[in-house]
Design an enzyme around this catalytic site. Structure first.
Site, PDB file in Angstrom:
ATOM      1  N   ASP A 159       0.852   1.737   9.172  1.00 25.02           N
ATOM      2  CA  ASP A 159       0.304   1.240  10.441  1.00 25.02           C
ATOM      3  C   ASP A 159       1.343   1.184  11.546  1.00 25.02           C
ATOM      4  O   ASP A 159       0.993   0.942  12.706  1.00 25.02           O
ATOM      5  CB  ASP A 159      -0.278  -0.166  10.248  1.00 25.02           C
ATOM      6  CG  ASP A 159      -1.542  -0.175   9.411  1.00 25.02           C
ATOM      7  OD1 ASP A 159      -2.072   0.912   9.136  1.00 25.02           O
ATOM      8  OD2 ASP A 159      -1.996  -1.270   9.030  1.00 25.02           O
ATOM      9  N   GLY A 161       0.810  -1.215   0.000  1.00 24.42           N
ATOM     10  CA  GLY A 161       0.000   0.000   0.000  1.00 24.42           C
ATOM     11  C   GLY A 161       0.839   1.259   0.000  1.00 24.42           C
ATOM     12  O   GLY A 161       2.040   1.240   0.301  1.00 24.42           O
ATOM     13  N   GLY A 176       6.306  -3.085   3.406  1.00 26.61           N
ATOM     14  CA  GLY A 176       5.908  -3.424   4.751  1.00 26.61           C
ATOM     15  C   GLY A 176       6.301  -4.829   5.159  1.00 26.61           C
ATOM     16  O   GLY A 176       7.256  -5.417   4.625  1.00 26.61           O
TER      17      GLY A 176
END
Length: 456
Positions: free
Chosen positions: A215, A93, A184
């Site tokens: 996050d 993302g 990530g």
């Protein structure tokens, strides 16, 4: 689980036998570096840093310490810059700051190391696989000069696993000496598989990861790039929700923030803007019904103050929803829509109470992750890109570069891929969040004498 031993001062040292912080190298670095305006870092230079439960769970209450290799330019290089080509790939993302990292790598490689070429791999790991037909682009200083002013990634991105064998095939075909993977948790696991394949083939390719997650949930990385920007933008949405709520009788403002398994953005934004009354995160379940449930607590808040703000991480309250049984392209479970459930339940509850409410829902998730990085994140991204190039040119591999407690260090990929990092709900940090909101703590987290009174 790392083993532990104490030194003479009573400090808990994490045993490197089970908690290895050593970084792999491709071989001896013998080529003198011609970098100027720098202080060289010796390979033997280590920094002793405290390890907390925020980084590694189940360490107990006593401080734990371990040594980490310092990042920075080395006096001798493994690769000859004039014959070295590197590649950059961005996966997963979007996150503020990706373009800043790309730019920093290209500028360092070109202006300071005079590398032969820097290639950009299009649309994530798919770009290595011939069947997808994605072009490879050469990245020059002119092409990246202004990319940091924009969000997203100039290289494009994708999700989903790809064959490490095919990826290494492509690296060998393109004669790539160093690969930089920006991504990530899933990307770092892919980097580990690629590194293992490179080792298996005994080819000399440096694999360097640059952890990226909005996050903030990569293991051992206490502060990932883009997180600061995400929190800043999240507070703007919360401020709008508070305005909507406070300008209506029994007004409720609800903000949905990113956080599949970790509630760091929701918690940090709550602390940054003291207008949140309820914050819901994946790490701690909550109930809707009952005297201690969210609905009753929300009613109590409205009767006293006539407005309320709820911040909800996307992964919160999944125990209240039916398991979809589906996974996305990255292998993550498809989450249920907790905010839709909350809106339905809140409206039904107050309708039954014959208590009029005005509820405004704001979901800024894709705005937050798509914006350019702020000043603090840009500085951070610049250092990450530069240190990644230093590490690769010195022949480091199978590692990530990150900042731990204001020191830039090298971390082995094994360390950051053990598990996802989650917010510690028994920590002083989470207690501060609860003190800020005034919400009742989940039963069992705090002893009765520690329970927190609601903020007026």
């Amino acid at each position: 689980m790392p083993s532990k031993k104490q030194n003479t001062n009573g400090q808990v040292l994490v045993s490197n036998a089970h908690f290895d912080t050593a970084v792999q190298t491709l071989g001896p670095a013998k080529i003198p570096s011609h970098l100027t305006l720098c202080h060289y870092t010796d390979d033997a230079a280590k920094t002793l840093l405290q390890i907390t439960r925020e980084q590694v769970g189940h360490l107990g209450d006593k401080p734990a310490y371990s040594e980490f290799e310092l990042a920075g330019p080395r006096r001798h290089l493994y690769f000859d810059p004039s014959k070295t080509k590197c590649a950059i790939v961005t996966c997963g993302g979007l996150c503020p700051g990706i373009n800043d990292v790309i730019r920093a790598i290209v500028m360092e490689a070109h202006h300071h190391y005079n590398m032969a070429a820097t290639l950009g791999i299009r649309y994530g790991l798919e770009g290595f696989i011939p069947k997808y037909g994605h072009d490879v682009v050469e990245l020059t200083p002119d092409k990246v000069a202004s990319c940091h002013r924009f969000g997203g990634t100039i290289l494009g991105s994708s999700r989903g696993p790809q064959s490490p064998e095919e990826i290494v095939d492509a690296l060998e075909r393109m004669n790539i000496s160093a690969l930089f993977l920006i991504g990530g948790d899933g990307t770092m696991k892919a980097a580990k598989r690629i590194s293992d394949e490179v080792t298996k083939r005994r080819v000399k390719i440096s694999i360097i990861g640059i952890p990226k997650t909005i996050d903030n949930d990569i293991n051992f990385i206490t502060h990932s790039f883009g997180f600061d920007t995400a929190v800043e933008k999240a507070t703007e949405a919360i401020a709008c929700a508070h305005t909507e709520a406070s300008c209506a009788m029994n007004g409720i403002g609800m903000v949905k923030l990113m956080g599949r398994e970790s509630g760091f953005i929701a918690a940090q934004a709550t602390l940054a803007l003291k207008e949140v009354n309820f914050v819901l995160i994946p790490e701690t379940p909550f109930e809707l019904e009952g005297e201690a449930g969210l609905l009753k607590e929300l009613e109590n808040r409205l009767r006293r103050r006539r407005n309320a703000v709820i911040v909800c991480a996307e992964g919160a309250g999944q125990h209240l929803l039916k398991n979809t049984g589906q996974v996305d392209a990255s292998g993550n479970p498809v989450l249920g829509d907790i905010c839709t459930l909350l809106i339905q339940e809140i409206k039904a509850y107050f309708k039954a109470k014959n208590m009029p409410i005005t509820l405004k829902f704001i979901d800024p998730s894709y705005i937050i992750r798509s914006v350019p990085a702020n000043a603090n994140d840009r500085v951070y991204c610049g250092f990450l890109g530069q240190h990644a190039v230093h590490a690769a040119m010195a022949g480091k591999t199978g590692m990530v570069v990150s900042k731990l407690q204001d020191r830039y260090v090298h971390l082995p990929l094994e360390l950051v891929t053990i598990e996802r990092r989650r917010l510690n709900i028994t920590s002083d940090y989470w207690r501060a969040v609860l003190e800020s909101t005034g919400q009742n703590p989940t039963p069992g987290i705090f002893a009765p004498e520690q329970e927190i009174c609601e903020r007026e």
